[in-house]
Design an enzyme around this catalytic site. Structure first.
Site, PDB file in Angstrom:
ATOM      1  N   GLY A 180      76.915 -15.124  28.539  1.00 17.44           N
ATOM      2  CA  GLY A 180      76.156 -15.569  27.535  1.00 17.44           C
ATOM      3  C   GLY A 180      76.086 -14.490  26.329  1.00 17.44           C
ATOM      4  O   GLY A 180      76.551 -13.200  26.997  1.00 17.44           O
ATOM      5  N   GLN A 217      76.773  -6.635  20.776  1.00 16.03           N
ATOM      6  CA  GLN A 217      77.130  -5.948  22.005  1.00 16.03           C
ATOM      7  C   GLN A 217      78.662  -5.258  22.364  1.00 16.03           C
ATOM      8  O   GLN A 217      78.612  -4.899  22.662  1.00 16.03           O
ATOM      9  CB  GLN A 217      76.589  -7.172  23.244  1.00 16.03           C
ATOM     10  CG  GLN A 217      75.483  -7.890  23.736  1.00 16.03           C
ATOM     11  CD  GLN A 217      75.361  -8.343  24.344  1.00 16.03           C
ATOM     12  OE1 GLN A 217      75.093  -9.754  24.422  1.00 16.03           O
ATOM     13  NE2 GLN A 217      74.806  -7.440  25.294  1.00 16.03           N
ATOM     14  N   CYS A 236      71.176  -8.775  31.163  1.00 16.99           N
ATOM     15  CA  CYS A 236      71.598  -8.976  29.677  1.00 16.99           C
ATOM     16  C   CYS A 236      73.362  -7.761  30.310  1.00 16.99           C
ATOM     17  O   CYS A 236      72.704  -6.782  30.537  1.00 16.99           O
ATOM     18  CB  CYS A 236      71.111  -8.138  28.242  1.00 16.99           C
ATOM     19  SG  CYS A 236      71.581  -7.850  27.297  1.00 16.99           S
ATOM     20  N   LEU A 237      73.899  -8.364  29.723  1.00 17.73           N
ATOM     21  CA  LEU A 237      75.861  -7.222  30.009  1.00 17.73           C
ATOM     22  C   LEU A 237      74.852  -5.288  29.219  1.00 17.73           C
ATOM     23  O   LEU A 237      75.813  -4.540  29.628  1.00 17.73           O
ATOM     24  CB  LEU A 237      76.717  -7.707  29.456  1.00 17.73           C
ATOM     25  CG  LEU A 237      77.279  -9.171  29.911  1.00 17.73           C
ATOM     26  CD1 LEU A 237      78.465  -9.553  29.605  1.00 17.73           C
ATOM     27  CD2 LEU A 237      77.494  -9.092  31.954  1.00 17.73           C
ATOM     28  N   HIS A 297      68.526 -15.774  24.226  1.00 17.85           N
ATOM     29  CA  HIS A 297      68.253 -14.794  24.071  1.00 17.85           C
ATOM     30  C   HIS A 297      69.875 -13.933  23.648  1.00 17.85           C
ATOM     31  O   HIS A 297      69.458 -12.888  22.151  1.00 17.85           O
ATOM     32  CB  HIS A 297      69.177 -14.442  25.780  1.00 17.85           C
ATOM     33  CG  HIS A 297      69.565 -13.405  26.066  1.00 17.85           C
ATOM     34  ND1 HIS A 297      68.551 -12.918  26.947  1.00 17.85           N
ATOM     35  CD2 HIS A 297      70.788 -12.116  26.250  1.00 17.85           C
ATOM     36  CE1 HIS A 297      69.457 -11.031  26.964  1.00 17.85           C
ATOM     37  NE2 HIS A 297      70.351 -11.424  26.449  1.00 17.85           N
ATOM     38  N   GLU A 298      70.857 -14.507  22.869  1.00 16.02           N
ATOM     39  CA  GLU A 298      71.730 -14.127  22.194  1.00 16.02           C
ATOM     40  C   GLU A 298      71.832 -14.386  20.231  1.00 16.02           C
ATOM     41  O   GLU A 298      71.840 -13.070  19.752  1.00 16.02           O
ATOM     42  CB  GLU A 298      73.072 -15.343  22.637  1.00 16.02           C
ATOM     43  CG  GLU A 298      73.929 -15.530  23.895  1.00 16.02           C
ATOM     44  CD  GLU A 298      74.194 -13.750  24.547  1.00 16.02           C
ATOM     45  OE1 GLU A 298      74.469 -12.861  23.907  1.00 16.02           O
ATOM     46  OE2 GLU A 298      73.337 -13.846  25.358  1.00 16.02           O
ATOM     47  N   HIS A 336      69.584 -11.376  19.962  1.00 14.20           N
ATOM     48  CA  HIS A 336      70.369 -10.528  19.327  1.00 14.20           C
ATOM     49  C   HIS A 336      70.752 -10.108  18.250  1.00 14.20           C
ATOM     50  O   HIS A 336      71.594  -8.749  17.823  1.00 14.20           O
ATOM     51  CB  HIS A 336      71.767 -10.418  20.417  1.00 14.20           C
ATOM     52  CG  HIS A 336      71.783  -9.892  22.112  1.00 14.20           C
ATOM     53  ND1 HIS A 336      71.775  -8.188  22.475  1.00 14.20           N
ATOM     54  CD2 HIS A 336      72.627 -10.072  23.403  1.00 14.20           C
ATOM     55  CE1 HIS A 336      71.858  -7.912  23.462  1.00 14.20           C
ATOM     56  NE2 HIS A 336      71.781  -8.975  24.277  1.00 14.20           N
TER      57      HIS A 336
HETATM   58 NI    NI Z   1      72.296 -10.273  25.851  1.00 11.49          NI
END
Ligand code: NI
Length: 162
Positions: free
Chosen positions: A44, A49, A88-89, A130-131, A134
């Site tokens: 995701g 991000q 997480c990226l 999770h997304e 963000h």
């Molecule tokens: Ni993330």
């Protein structure tokens, strides 16, 4: 390729703004997000991000396929929760077990401007929650208990110094 903001970048703690118009530029940005997510082997990715503080994210789970969520609303979360490991990226190399609802109902628009409802469980529910976080400036480490969060941040700081 879009550049991925990492923890410490202020955009990750901001509340993202609604997407006013789902037009060709949004669709093209979503396509770029998919490309970046695949390159980083993510499940995701949220717009903040990659430098755009707007309410949209993407998810791609085996068996479900790629999906874009624009102006998403979480309309239901189950009282049942599950603990799953997350990464997480924007916090590369850190993986921690996080407790979240097991099941979620979400409403959103896709990149073609079509509204949809989705019920998700398992990994897809996890990625959606999770997304979605963000978009509200919340990272997965913020979902840990205070002591666990402190340890996770120390571990991440150490990784950064290597
Ligand atoms: Ni993330």
């Amino acid at each position: 390729m879009l550049e991925i903001a990492t923890m410490g970048n202020g955009i990750l703690t901001q509340k993202a703004l609604r997407v006013e118009k789902i037009d060709a530029s949004v669709a093209s940005f979503i396509a770029d997000m998919f490309e970046s997510m695949r390159a980083h082997r993510g499940l995701g990715l949220a717009a903040p991000q990659v430098g755009r503080s707007e309410r949209m994210f993407i998810a791609s789970i085996d068996g479900d396929g790629p999906r874009a969520f624009i102006n998403p609303e979480i309309v239901f979360t189950s009282p049942e929760e599950v603990v799953l490991e997350e990464g997480c990226l924007s916090i590369p190399g850190l993986y921690k077990k996080v407790r979240r609802p097991e099941f979620v109902k979400v409403q959103a628009w896709n990149e073609r401007g079509r509204r949809f409802n989705l019920e998700a469980e398992g990994l897809l529910a996890r990625v959606i929650l999770h997304e979605f976080d963000h978009l509200n400036g919340i990272l997965f480490v913020d979902r840990l208990l205070p002591a666990a969060k402190r340890r996770a941040l120390e571990e991440y700081e150490k990784k950064l110094r290597i």
